[in-house]
Design a protein around this motif. Structure first.
Motif, PDB file in Angstrom:
ATOM      1  N   HIS A   4       0.825  -1.207   0.000  1.00  0.00           N
ATOM      2  CA  HIS A   4       0.000   0.000   0.000  1.00  0.00           C
ATOM      3  C   HIS A   4       0.863   1.263   0.000  1.00  0.00           C
ATOM      4  CE1 HIS A   4      -3.404   2.603   0.663  1.00  0.00           C
ATOM      5  NE2 HIS A   4      -2.805   3.130   1.726  1.00  0.00           N
ATOM      6  N   ALA A   5       1.908   1.289   0.788  1.00  0.00           N
ATOM      7  CA  ALA A   5       2.803   2.444   0.838  1.00  0.00           C
ATOM      8  C   ALA A   5       3.499   2.640  -0.507  1.00  0.00           C
ATOM      9  CB  ALA A   5       3.827   2.276   1.948  1.00  0.00           C
ATOM     10  N   ALA A   9       3.136   5.970  -2.756  1.00  0.00           N
ATOM     11  CA  ALA A   9       4.339   6.687  -3.184  1.00  0.00           C
ATOM     12  C   ALA A   9       4.387   6.810  -4.708  1.00  0.00           C
ATOM     13  CB  ALA A   9       5.581   5.975  -2.662  1.00  0.00           C
ATOM     14  N   ALA A  10       4.015   5.732  -5.412  1.00  0.00           N
ATOM     15  CA  ALA A  10       4.000   5.772  -6.876  1.00  0.00           C
ATOM     16  C   ALA A  10       2.948   6.760  -7.372  1.00  0.00           C
ATOM     17  CB  ALA A  10       3.731   4.383  -7.435  1.00  0.00           C
ATOM     18  N   ALA A  11       1.781   6.796  -6.733  1.00  0.00           N
ATOM     19  CA  ALA A  11       0.726   7.726  -7.134  1.00  0.00           C
ATOM     20  C   ALA A  11       1.174   9.169  -6.953  1.00  0.00           C
ATOM     21  CB  ALA A  11      -0.543   7.452  -6.338  1.00  0.00           C
ATOM     22  N   TYR A  12       1.811   9.455  -5.819  1.00  0.00           N
ATOM     23  CA  TYR A  12       2.318  10.811  -5.596  1.00  0.00           C
ATOM     24  C   TYR A  12       3.425  11.152  -6.600  1.00  0.00           C
ATOM     25  CZ  TYR A  12      -0.182  12.015  -1.320  1.00  0.00           C
ATOM     26  OH  TYR A  12      -1.149  12.358  -0.410  1.00  0.00           O
ATOM     27  N   ILE A  17       5.131  14.251 -11.399  1.00  0.00           N
ATOM     28  CA  ILE A  17       5.708  14.300 -12.745  1.00  0.00           C
ATOM     29  C   ILE A  17       4.725  14.926 -13.736  1.00  0.00           C
ATOM     30  CG2 ILE A  17       6.445  12.855 -14.692  1.00  0.00           C
ATOM     31  CD1 ILE A  17       7.708  10.977 -12.572  1.00  0.00           C
ATOM     32  N   VAL A  18       3.462  14.537 -13.644  1.00  0.00           N
ATOM     33  CA  VAL A  18       2.445  15.079 -14.553  1.00  0.00           C
ATOM     34  C   VAL A  18       2.266  16.580 -14.313  1.00  0.00           C
ATOM     35  CG1 VAL A  18      -0.026  15.051 -15.110  1.00  0.00           C
ATOM     36  CG2 VAL A  18       1.233  12.903 -14.912  1.00  0.00           C
ATOM     37  N   LEU A  19       2.190  16.997 -13.050  1.00  0.00           N
ATOM     38  CA  LEU A  19       2.047  18.424 -12.745  1.00  0.00           C
ATOM     39  C   LEU A  19       3.253  19.232 -13.227  1.00  0.00           C
ATOM     40  CD1 LEU A  19       0.393  18.412  -9.209  1.00  0.00           C
ATOM     41  CD2 LEU A  19      -0.605  19.179 -11.366  1.00  0.00           C
TER      42      LEU A  19
END
Length: 67
Positions: A4-5, A9-12, A17-19
């Protein structure tokens, strides 16, 4: 690190990167549009909203004004 962590972390990381990419794209596009606007103004083309340059625009007196 739990699964889950790692997911969080991957989602953040992907979001960051997208932002960063979007911000970079906006800044690049802003510079391009400013350069194009400067080229148009140097060529004598004026904005329709430019009140000081009455009669200088290409559409003056055409009767095509919008309400």
């Amino acid at each position: 690190m739990s699964a889950h962590a790692l997911y969080v972390a991957a989602a953040y990381g992907i979001t960051a990167i997208v932002l960063a990419g979007l911000i970079g794209w906006i800044l690049f596009d802003q510079r391009t549009r400013k350069r194009e606007l400067a080229d148009l103004e140097a060529a004598g083309v004026r904005r329709r909203s430019d009140k000081a340059g009455t009669g200088a625009s290409t559409g003056a007196g055409s009767g095509a004004s919008k309400p």
